[in-house]
Design a protein around this motif. Structure first.
Motif, PDB file in Angstrom:
ATOM      1  N   MET A   1      33.478  -6.131  -2.782  1.00  0.00           N
ATOM      2  CA  MET A   1      32.351  -6.813  -2.139  1.00  0.00           C
ATOM      3  C   MET A   1      31.355  -7.244  -3.216  1.00  0.00           C
ATOM      4  SD  MET A   1      29.649  -5.368   0.729  1.00  0.00           S
ATOM      5  CE  MET A   1      30.885  -5.145   2.009  1.00  0.00           C
ATOM      6  N   ASN A   2      31.091  -8.548  -3.275  1.00  0.00           N
ATOM      7  CA  ASN A   2      30.129  -9.019  -4.275  1.00  0.00           C
ATOM      8  C   ASN A   2      28.695  -8.839  -3.762  1.00  0.00           C
ATOM      9  OD1 ASN A   2      29.422 -11.297  -2.626  1.00  0.00           O
ATOM     10  ND2 ASN A   2      31.208 -12.410  -3.406  1.00  0.00           N
ATOM     11  N   THR A   3      27.744  -9.197  -4.605  1.00  0.00           N
ATOM     12  CA  THR A   3      26.341  -8.959  -4.265  1.00  0.00           C
ATOM     13  C   THR A   3      25.912  -9.718  -3.019  1.00  0.00           C
ATOM     14  OG1 THR A   3      25.808  -8.602  -6.599  1.00  0.00           O
ATOM     15  CG2 THR A   3      23.974  -9.103  -5.117  1.00  0.00           C
ATOM     16  N   ASP A   4      26.315 -10.983  -2.903  1.00  0.00           N
ATOM     17  CA  ASP A   4      25.930 -11.774  -1.730  1.00  0.00           C
ATOM     18  C   ASP A   4      26.511 -11.183  -0.446  1.00  0.00           C
ATOM     19  OD1 ASP A   4      24.473 -13.518  -3.261  1.00  0.00           O
ATOM     20  OD2 ASP A   4      26.088 -15.007  -3.440  1.00  0.00           O
ATOM     21  N   GLU A   5      27.764 -10.756  -0.512  1.00  0.00           N
ATOM     22  CA  GLU A   5      28.392 -10.156   0.663  1.00  0.00           C
ATOM     23  C   GLU A   5      27.689  -8.855   1.053  1.00  0.00           C
ATOM     24  OE1 GLU A   5      32.971 -11.791  -0.047  1.00  0.00           O
ATOM     25  OE2 GLU A   5      32.403  -9.759  -0.653  1.00  0.00           O
ATOM     26  N   LYS A   6      27.332  -8.045   0.052  1.00  0.00           N
ATOM     27  CA  LYS A   6      26.623  -6.799   0.344  1.00  0.00           C
ATOM     28  C   LYS A   6      25.267  -7.086   0.976  1.00  0.00           C
ATOM     29  CE  LYS A   6      24.412  -4.468  -2.767  1.00  0.00           C
ATOM     30  NZ  LYS A   6      24.017  -3.600  -3.909  1.00  0.00           N
ATOM     31  N   ASN A   7      24.564  -8.068   0.450  1.00  0.00           N
ATOM     32  CA  ASN A   7      23.246  -8.402   1.003  1.00  0.00           C
ATOM     33  C   ASN A   7      23.357  -8.855   2.452  1.00  0.00           C
ATOM     34  OD1 ASN A   7      22.010  -7.786  -1.423  1.00  0.00           O
ATOM     35  ND2 ASN A   7      21.978  -9.900  -2.156  1.00  0.00           N
ATOM     36  N   ARG A   8      24.374  -9.668   2.742  1.00  0.00           N
ATOM     37  CA  ARG A   8      24.559 -10.127   4.123  1.00  0.00           C
ATOM     38  C   ARG A   8      24.911  -8.955   5.041  1.00  0.00           C
ATOM     39  NH1 ARG A   8      26.666 -14.880   1.466  1.00  0.00           N
ATOM     40  NH2 ARG A   8      28.764 -13.982   1.362  1.00  0.00           N
ATOM     41  N   TYR A   9      25.743  -8.056   4.549  1.00  0.00           N
ATOM     42  CA  TYR A   9      26.126  -6.886   5.343  1.00  0.00           C
ATOM     43  C   TYR A   9      24.921  -5.990   5.605  1.00  0.00           C
ATOM     44  CZ  TYR A   9      28.017  -2.236   6.319  1.00  0.00           C
ATOM     45  OH  TYR A   9      28.263  -1.004   6.873  1.00  0.00           O
ATOM     46  N   PHE A  10      24.154  -5.676   4.568  1.00  0.00           N
ATOM     47  CA  PHE A  10      22.980  -4.826   4.736  1.00  0.00           C
ATOM     48  C   PHE A  10      21.940  -5.476   5.655  1.00  0.00           C
ATOM     49  CE2 PHE A  10      23.161  -1.881   0.751  1.00  0.00           C
ATOM     50  CZ  PHE A  10      24.159  -1.156   1.371  1.00  0.00           C
ATOM     51  N   GLN A  11      21.785  -6.789   5.551  1.00  0.00           N
ATOM     52  CA  GLN A  11      20.825  -7.486   6.417  1.00  0.00           C
ATOM     53  C   GLN A  11      21.253  -7.398   7.882  1.00  0.00           C
ATOM     54  OE1 GLN A  11      20.229 -11.601   5.359  1.00  0.00           O
ATOM     55  NE2 GLN A  11      18.710 -11.951   6.948  1.00  0.00           N
ATOM     56  N   GLU A  12      22.531  -7.615   8.136  1.00  0.00           N
ATOM     57  CA  GLU A  12      23.043  -7.534   9.504  1.00  0.00           C
ATOM     58  C   GLU A  12      22.960  -6.103  10.023  1.00  0.00           C
ATOM     59  OE1 GLU A  12      24.813  -9.132  13.044  1.00  0.00           O
ATOM     60  OE2 GLU A  12      23.893 -10.076  11.285  1.00  0.00           O
ATOM     61  N   LEU A  13      23.313  -5.146   9.177  1.00  0.00           N
ATOM     62  CA  LEU A  13      23.265  -3.742   9.576  1.00  0.00           C
ATOM     63  C   LEU A  13      21.835  -3.316   9.890  1.00  0.00           C
ATOM     64  CD1 LEU A  13      24.669  -1.048   9.982  1.00  0.00           C
ATOM     65  CD2 LEU A  13      24.502  -0.651   7.521  1.00  0.00           C
ATOM     66  N   ALA A  14      20.888  -3.755   9.067  1.00  0.00           N
ATOM     67  CA  ALA A  14      19.481  -3.430   9.316  1.00  0.00           C
ATOM     68  C   ALA A  14      19.034  -3.975  10.670  1.00  0.00           C
ATOM     69  CB  ALA A  14      18.609  -3.989   8.196  1.00  0.00           C
ATOM     70  N   HIS A  15      19.458  -5.196  10.988  1.00  0.00           N
ATOM     71  CA  HIS A  15      19.121  -5.801  12.277  1.00  0.00           C
ATOM     72  C   HIS A  15      19.645  -4.940  13.425  1.00  0.00           C
ATOM     73  CE1 HIS A  15      18.981  -8.725  15.565  1.00  0.00           C
ATOM     74  NE2 HIS A  15      20.276  -8.549  15.725  1.00  0.00           N
ATOM     75  N   ASN A  16      20.907  -4.505  13.340  1.00  0.00           N
ATOM     76  CA  ASN A  16      21.496  -3.718  14.417  1.00  0.00           C
ATOM     77  C   ASN A  16      20.864  -2.334  14.527  1.00  0.00           C
ATOM     78  OD1 ASN A  16      23.259  -5.766  15.132  1.00  0.00           O
ATOM     79  ND2 ASN A  16      24.922  -5.019  13.852  1.00  0.00           N
ATOM     80  N   LEU A  17      20.553  -1.717  13.395  1.00  0.00           N
ATOM     81  CA  LEU A  17      19.942  -0.391  13.418  1.00  0.00           C
ATOM     82  C   LEU A  17      18.513  -0.440  13.961  1.00  0.00           C
ATOM     83  CD1 LEU A  17      21.233   0.989   9.996  1.00  0.00           C
ATOM     84  CD2 LEU A  17      21.869   1.828  12.263  1.00  0.00           C
ATOM     85  N   GLN A  18      17.766  -1.436  13.550  1.00  0.00           N
ATOM     86  CA  GLN A  18      16.391  -1.568  14.031  1.00  0.00           C
ATOM     87  C   GLN A  18      16.366  -1.816  15.537  1.00  0.00           C
ATOM     88  OE1 GLN A  18      15.148  -4.700  11.427  1.00  0.00           O
ATOM     89  NE2 GLN A  18      14.550  -3.310   9.771  1.00  0.00           N
ATOM     90  N   HIS A  19      17.346  -2.542  16.031  1.00  0.00           N
ATOM     91  CA  HIS A  19      17.428  -2.786  17.473  1.00  0.00           C
ATOM     92  C   HIS A  19      17.607  -1.479  18.241  1.00  0.00           C
ATOM     93  CE1 HIS A  19      19.322  -3.947  21.336  1.00  0.00           C
ATOM     94  NE2 HIS A  19      18.533  -4.981  21.250  1.00  0.00           N
ATOM     95  N   GLU A  20      18.233  -0.468  17.592  1.00  0.00           N
ATOM     96  CA  GLU A  20      18.459   0.820  18.242  1.00  0.00           C
ATOM     97  C   GLU A  20      17.334   1.814  17.971  1.00  0.00           C
ATOM     98  OE1 GLU A  20      21.093   1.696  20.242  1.00  0.00           O
ATOM     99  OE2 GLU A  20      21.636  -0.422  20.186  1.00  0.00           O
ATOM    100  N   GLY A  21      16.255   1.367  17.317  1.00  0.00           N
ATOM    101  CA  GLY A  21      15.097   2.227  17.124  1.00  0.00           C
ATOM    102  C   GLY A  21      15.037   2.947  15.793  1.00  0.00           C
ATOM    103  N   PHE A  22      15.951   2.655  14.883  1.00  0.00           N
ATOM    104  CA  PHE A  22      15.928   3.275  13.562  1.00  0.00           C
ATOM    105  C   PHE A  22      15.062   2.445  12.611  1.00  0.00           C
ATOM    106  CE2 PHE A  22      19.983   4.524  15.485  1.00  0.00           C
ATOM    107  CZ  PHE A  22      19.931   5.908  15.333  1.00  0.00           C
ATOM    108  N   THR A  23      14.528   3.103  11.607  1.00  0.00           N
ATOM    109  CA  THR A  23      13.751   2.425  10.572  1.00  0.00           C
ATOM    110  C   THR A  23      14.620   2.268   9.330  1.00  0.00           C
ATOM    111  OG1 THR A  23      11.672   3.365  11.374  1.00  0.00           O
ATOM    112  CG2 THR A  23      11.691   2.509   9.116  1.00  0.00           C
ATOM    113  N   VAL A  24      14.734   1.060   8.832  1.00  0.00           N
ATOM    114  CA  VAL A  24      15.552   0.784   7.653  1.00  0.00           C
ATOM    115  C   VAL A  24      14.639   0.435   6.491  1.00  0.00           C
ATOM    116  CG1 VAL A  24      17.394  -0.633   6.678  1.00  0.00           C
ATOM    117  CG2 VAL A  24      17.435  -0.035   9.114  1.00  0.00           C
ATOM    118  N   LYS A  25      14.778   1.156   5.415  1.00  0.00           N
ATOM    119  CA  LYS A  25      13.955   0.946   4.238  1.00  0.00           C
ATOM    120  C   LYS A  25      14.667   0.038   3.234  1.00  0.00           C
ATOM    121  CE  LYS A  25      11.192   5.150   4.467  1.00  0.00           C
ATOM    122  NZ  LYS A  25      10.736   6.362   3.730  1.00  0.00           N
TER     123      LYS A  25
END
Length: 241
Positions: A1-25
């Motif tokens: 996984m290159n840097t751009d792919e990781k950034n897209r994954y982390f951004q999407e994951l943060a969106h899904n986690l925040q929707h469930e009430g978690f705080t992503v730093k």
């Protein structure tokens, strides 16, 4: 996984986690994504969808359940983001924008559309000798991971992979869940085999319906309102404005 792919994954994951009430730093220097719950550290997520945690941070049942939920969200998000990175572009007459072809069966397609708010999923029917698309069903991204779950269910039913009669809606699963707990919490004796079956079914529903607690509370509330109305009617009570 290159840097751009990781950034897209982390951004999407943060969106899904925040929707469930978690705080992503913000991502750490070690390339990990920290996740907090109720102002306290819960875990860290790696770019390969691994979940790291400290035992003292998940010592209670509620914290362990939260960790399990984060793990499930992480795995499912990684699943469709890997597909998004490798899927071909969906092309059709009149279609514009970035749509990735995730599945295609029986003249029905499932596509993923990246947006600034998260991935949106769409199912379409292919028409005009597969050159155009018809009757789009859009899922998310405002409902978090449920967008992906709902889109897969929709694709399976529309394409005929799974008979519609074999799929339960979230509303139906909510009522099944309530009935299960009414049985488990009741006074009627049940066999150990049946109890285990009901408990495993309830657990399966808990993992299948992300907002189950809210749905159960809403269903309970409506039933209480209905019971109050029946009681008032049977006692001849009238309420003025």
């Amino acid at each position: 996984m290159n840097t751009d792919e990781k950034n897209r994954y982390f951004q999407e994951l943060a969106h899904n986690l925040q929707h469930e009430g978690f705080t992503v730093k913000p991502e750490t220097e070690d390339g990990l994504l920290p996740v907090d719950l109720d102002g306290q550290r819960l875990c860290q997520i790696t770019e390969t969808s691994g979940v790291r945690y400290w035992k003292e941070d998940v010592a209670s049942d509620s914290r362990q359940e939260a960790l399990d939920r984060v793990t499930a969200i992480t795995k499912s998000t990684a699943e469709y983001m890997r597909q998004m990175e490798t899927a071909p572009q969906l092309t059709a007459s009149g279609l514009t924008g970035d749509y990735r072809l995730l599945a295609d069966f029986n003249n029905v397609v499932l596509a993923g559309h990246p947006t600034r708010y998260g991935v949106q999923f769409v199912t379409w029917e292919r028409v005009r000798e597969r050159t155009a698309l018809h009757q789009g069903h859009y899922h998310g991204p405002d409902i978090g991971l449920e967008s992906y779950t709902a889109a897969k269910r929709d694709f399976a039913a529309r394409s005929g992979l799974v008979p519609r009669s074999a799929l339960f809606t979230p509303e139906q699963m909510t009522e099944i869940y309530r009935c299960i707990h009414e049985t488990l919490d009741g006074n009627c004796p049940i066999t150990e085999e049946r109890q285990k079956c009901l408990e495993s079914t309830a657990e399966q529903i808990e993992h299948s319906v992300p907002d189950l607690d809210e749905r159960v509370a809403l269903s309970n509330g409506k039933e209480l309102e209905y019971a109050d109305a029946l009681f008032a009617e049977s006692n001849g009570m009238q309420f003025g404005i």
